[in-house]
Scaffold this active site. Structure first.
Site, short mmCIF file in Angstrom:
data_model
loop_
_atom_site.label_atom_id
_atom_site.label_comp_id
_atom_site.label_asym_id
_atom_site.label_seq_id
_atom_site.Cartn_x
_atom_site.Cartn_y
_atom_site.Cartn_z
CG ASN A 108 -1.71 -1.54 -6.13
OD1 ASN A 108 -1.04 -2.06 -7.02
ND2 ASN A 108 -1.29 -1.45 -4.89
N PRO A 166 2.89 -0.34 7.58
CG PRO A 166 4.39 -2.09 7.90
CD PRO A 166 2.93 -1.78 7.82
CB ILE A 204 8.70 -1.00 3.27
CG1 ILE A 204 7.46 -1.85 3.61
CG2 ILE A 204 9.97 -1.84 3.26
CD1 ILE A 204 7.06 -2.82 2.52
CG PHE A 259 9.52 3.66 -8.53
CD1 PHE A 259 10.79 3.22 -8.18
CD2 PHE A 259 9.16 3.65 -9.86
CE1 PHE A 259 11.68 2.79 -9.14
CE2 PHE A 259 10.04 3.22 -10.84
CZ PHE A 259 11.30 2.78 -10.48
CE LYS A 288 7.01 7.75 1.43
NZ LYS A 288 6.46 6.45 1.04
#
Ligand code: C5P
Length: 403
Positions: free
Chosen positions: A210, A305, A307, A324, A342
């Site tokens: 990206n 995964p 992180i 972020f 999260k």
């Protein structure tokens, strides 16, 4: 030499306490430090000091009424200000601010503003100590509004105790500290960061990636070092030089980054995930260069995964975890959803896919969210923004540690 508040636009809100008279000297000092100052007064404040006094010292018309017709209406004033300072702030004004009332010009400006606001209480000591005032101040602090003071000493009512407005010299230094880019204090703390993009190999010469350049993450890492932290930076492929004084670990893929983080995370106090980690990788890695033998080709991808989510889900020794959120639309909605999902202590959301901010650009704007609070860090150079974010993290980390 540049003045410390050069190019800063400060809105001074004056509410109705006897300390309102000190406001004129405060405006003078802020202007001497280089700021442009506009003054908004409540009606009660105008009974203590006339708007004309503030007009003379600020060299600007003074605002007292909600007037949508005025060139400087409440929305424009809210947008104009880099910083809003309410001094003196009465118990009544603090209560109105805490409960989101918009029943006069100053409270309306505050409600319409996403800039940093500092409140400088000045009141009788019993009013200050009253549980209602204390609870209102807690509400404000949780939302990221600063409470500066009050000081201790003799009061206009003849009593001695807490409730005096902080001295103007002290207020000026607090404003300078707030608007300059000091990164706060992380002395003795260990900070682990991820930065940059990841490269997910398809074959020996191709990868999926990206547009992240790592600039924001490197700026945050640098600010963490300046704040006194011991810093480990795990970065995907970037062309940046790592800031001096850090342990730098270069990785390629999301799985490499995951391994590097998981091997170190038990050792750290704060984890900041600025990396734009690829969500998927190829299910198989071709050992040879893939040939263009067909008109169409399909790639099978598997999830990488997460992180950050795994770090924030750690049961023992979970560090203060900051994520972020780069979004092209519905920025705050997605960021808040991510923060909750999260289990993050804080999330910094920024818009990508526009010019002038986000990936690759020198500047950025961050909406920082935490449980019960939010603060906008307006568009500025990524280095300064990194310091402002670290300062906010340092402040919130104190709450995290004691809760
Ligand atoms: O879910 P999303 O990718 O938008 O979440 C962004 C946040 O999660 C960032 O802080 C990013 O560094 C982190 N992240 C991660 N591992 C992933 C994906 C995202 O650490 N695989």
């Amino acid at each position: 030499m540049q003045k410390p508040l050069a190019n800063k636009q400060i809105l001074l809100g004056v509410t109705g306490g006897i300390a309102a008279y000190k406001g004129a000297d405060l405006v003078r000092r802020l202007r001497e430090a280089g700021a442009e100052v506009q003054v908004a007064m409540t009606h009660a404040a105008t009974t203590f000091v006339t708007p004309l006094t503030f007009q003379a010292v600020s060299d600007n018309l003074v605002h007292t009424e909600v007037n949508p017709e005025a060139s400087m209406g409440h929305i424009n004033l809210a947008r104009w200000a880099d910083f809003i300072l309410i001094a003196p702030a009465t118990a009544d004004f603090i209560a109105r601010l805490a409960h989101g009332l918009a029943n006069d010009l100053l409270s309306t400006i505050c409600l319409a503003s996403d800039r940093c606001i500092a409140v400088v209480p000045a009141m009788n000591l019993i009013m200050w100590e009253n549980a209602a005032t204390q609870d209102n101040c807690s509400l404000l602090t949780n939302r990221g509004i600063k409470i500066w003071g009050p000081g201790f000493g003799s009061q206009a009512c003849g009593e001695i105790g807490a409730g005096r407005m902080l001295e103007n010299s002290k207020l000026c230094s607090l404003v300078i500290e707030q608007l300059s880019a000091s990164p706060g204090n992380l002395n003795g703390l260990k900070v682990l960061l991820t930065a940059g993009p990841t490269h997910e190999a398809l074959d020996p010469v191709r990868f999926i990636s990206n547009q992240s350049t790592g600039k924001m993450g490197f700026a945050v890492a640098k600010a963490a070092v300046e704040a006194g932290a011991q810093v480990i930076l795990v970065s995907g492929p970037v062309i940046l030089k790592p800031p001096p004084g850090i342990e730098y670990i270069k990785v390629e893929s999301a799985v490499d980054m995951y391994d590097a983080v998981m091997a170190r995370v038990h050792w750290v106090d704060i984890f900041i995930a600025t990396a734009a980690v690829a969500d998927y990788r190829a299910s198989t890695l071709s050992q040879q260069k893939i040939k263009k033998t067909h008109e169409k080709m399909t790639l099978e991808l598997v999830r990488n995964p997460d992180i950050l989510a795994e770090v924030a889900a750690l049961r023992s020794h979970k560090p203060f975890s900051v994520g972020f959120s780069a979004e092209t639309h519905d920025l705050l909605h997605y960021a808040e959803d991510k923060r909750r999902r999260k289990n993050l202590d804080m999330i910094a959301a920024n818009r990508v896919g526009t010019t002038g901010s986000g990936f690759g650009s020198e500047q950025n704007e961050l909406h920082v969210l935490w449980e019960g609070g939010a603060q906008l860090l307006p568009l500025t150079d990524k280095v300064l923004l990194g310091r402002q974010l670290i300062r906010l993290i340092a402040e919130r980390y104190q709450f995290f540690k004691t809760s």
